[in-house]
Design an enzyme around this catalytic site. Structure first.
Site, PDB file in Angstrom:
ATOM      1  N   ALA A 140       0.790  -1.238   0.000  1.00 54.33           N
ATOM      2  CA  ALA A 140       0.000   0.000   0.000  1.00 54.33           C
ATOM      3  C   ALA A 140       0.817   1.280   0.000  1.00 54.33           C
ATOM      4  CB  ALA A 140      -0.933   0.010   1.207  1.00 54.33           C
TER       5      ALA A 140
ATOM      6  N   ARG B  96       2.495   2.765  -2.347  1.00 55.41           N
ATOM      7  CA  ARG B  96       2.439   3.604  -3.548  1.00 55.41           C
ATOM      8  C   ARG B  96       1.528   2.953  -4.587  1.00 55.41           C
ATOM      9  NH1 ARG B  96       8.403   2.365  -6.292  1.00 55.41           N
ATOM     10  NH2 ARG B  96       8.192   0.095  -6.296  1.00 55.41           N
TER      11      ARG B  96
ATOM     12  N   VAL C  47       4.910 -10.222   3.494  1.00 53.11           N
ATOM     13  CA  VAL C  47       3.716 -11.041   3.304  1.00 53.11           C
ATOM     14  C   VAL C  47       4.039 -12.502   3.006  1.00 53.11           C
ATOM     15  CG1 VAL C  47       2.295  -9.093   2.568  1.00 53.11           C
ATOM     16  CG2 VAL C  47       3.498 -10.470   0.839  1.00 53.11           C
TER      17      VAL C  47
ATOM     18  N   TYR D  98       4.931 -14.322 -13.508  1.00 56.98           N
ATOM     19  CA  TYR D  98       3.867 -13.385 -13.146  1.00 56.98           C
ATOM     20  C   TYR D  98       2.509 -13.867 -13.661  1.00 56.98           C
ATOM     21  CZ  TYR D  98       1.672  -8.749 -12.545  1.00 56.98           C
ATOM     22  OH  TYR D  98       0.861  -7.699 -12.170  1.00 56.98           O
TER      23      TYR D  98
ATOM     24  N   THR E 167       1.552 -16.905 -14.373  1.00 54.14           N
ATOM     25  CA  THR E 167       1.139 -18.086 -13.621  1.00 54.14           C
ATOM     26  C   THR E 167       0.610 -17.698 -12.241  1.00 54.14           C
ATOM     27  OG1 THR E 167       2.779 -19.432 -14.773  1.00 54.14           O
ATOM     28  CG2 THR E 167       1.915 -20.301 -12.706  1.00 54.14           C
ATOM     29  N   ALA E 168       1.309 -16.794 -11.578  1.00 53.07           N
ATOM     30  CA  ALA E 168       0.865 -16.345 -10.257  1.00 53.07           C
ATOM     31  C   ALA E 168      -0.494 -15.664 -10.329  1.00 53.07           C
ATOM     32  CB  ALA E 168       1.898 -15.401  -9.651  1.00 53.07           C
ATOM     33  N   LYS E 169      -0.682 -14.817 -11.323  1.00 53.91           N
ATOM     34  CA  LYS E 169      -1.938 -14.076 -11.431  1.00 53.91           C
ATOM     35  C   LYS E 169      -3.099 -14.973 -11.849  1.00 53.91           C
ATOM     36  CE  LYS E 169      -0.689  -9.980 -10.091  1.00 53.91           C
ATOM     37  NZ  LYS E 169      -1.121  -9.537  -8.745  1.00 53.91           N
TER      38      LYS E 169
END
Length: 255
Positions: free
Chosen positions: A15, A17, A65, A155, A157-159
């Site tokens: 969070a 930016r 995270v 990216y 694959t992750a999304k």
């Protein structure tokens, strides 16, 4: 200031930016007390100041995270200082783009860790509060890249995984009053897309102009476009919507 989320506590990851900051400010303007989670706590200071200067309530929280103990500590602090979490926006993300034959295992693991493990750990921590309240909203950030994008095997694959994760949580948490949806942004003007332009050797403004020409609404997106969608999915106006992925891309997916 709207009162749609008055009395609610919202957590936005990544969070400091860009999209995350815009989302945090929008939720605060809707009445929520907002925790801005980022790997660097001090990086969220500017966004927190903007929220508090506008009369809202916000807290910057440092957390990794991908680390369960860090996430658990962050959510414990948020609950203690702001109250039980009702809204979670899993926005934290990184890119490590490369063609498959050049992509390292480290870059694969990092992208998977932040996007998927991060969403898993934060959702697991947040749902405890939501189930107890019998109310909650989880919004996960996917991407149009989930449909496949050259140089983004990690990216993309992750999304794509985020979308399956979203549907599964919607099934599991729906009976407890929790809605879970995803947003798949198209081209949004952020530091991340500027870095992509630099990486491939294209002027950022030229990239925006070329993208706008290929977009039905003839413009590129801004963080506010995503923030507005998050606000809707975090409100009671979307109480009969769950397990869905919304492509906020100006219509490019139509092509």
């Amino acid at each position: 200031m709207s009162e749609e989320l008055s009395g609610r506590v919202a957590v936005v990851t990544g969070a400091a930016r860009g999209i995350g900051a815009a989302v945090a400010e929008k939720l605060a303007a809707s009445g929520a007390a907002v925790a801005l989670v980022d790997i660097d706590e001090s990086a969220g200071a500017d966004a927190v100041s903007r929220i508090t200067d506008a009369g809202g309530k916000a807290l910057a929280v440092g957390a990794d995270v991908t680390d369960s103990s860090s996430v658990d500590a962050a959510f414990a602090r948020i609950a203690a200082e702001l109250g039980p979490v009702g809204v979670l926006v899993n926005n934290a993300g990184v890119t490590r783009d490369n063609m498959l034959f050049k992509m390292s295992e480290t870059d694969w693991d990092l992208v998977m860790g932040v996007h998927l493990r991060g969403a898993f750990l934060c959702s697991k921590a947040a749902q405890k509060h939501m189930v107890e309240q019998r109310w909650g909203k989880i919004v996960n950030l996917s991407s149009v890249s989930a449909l496949g994008n050259r140089g983004q095997a990690n990216y993309s694959t992750a999304k794509a995984g985020v979308q399956g994760f979203t549907r599964t949580l919607a099934i599991e948490l729906g009976p407890f009053g929790v809605n879970v949806n995803a947003i798949a942004p198209g081209f949004i003007v952020t530091d991340m897309t500027a870095a992509t332009a630099e990486r491939i050797g294209v002027d950022f403004q030229d990239m925006q102009d070329m993208t706008a020409k290929d977009t039905p609404v003839r413009r590129v997106g801004n963080p506010a476009d995503i923030a507005n969608t998050v606000e809707f999915l975090s409100s009671e106006n979307s109480s009969f919507i769950t397990g869905q992925t919304f492509y906020v891309d100006g219509g490019r997916k139509l092509g």
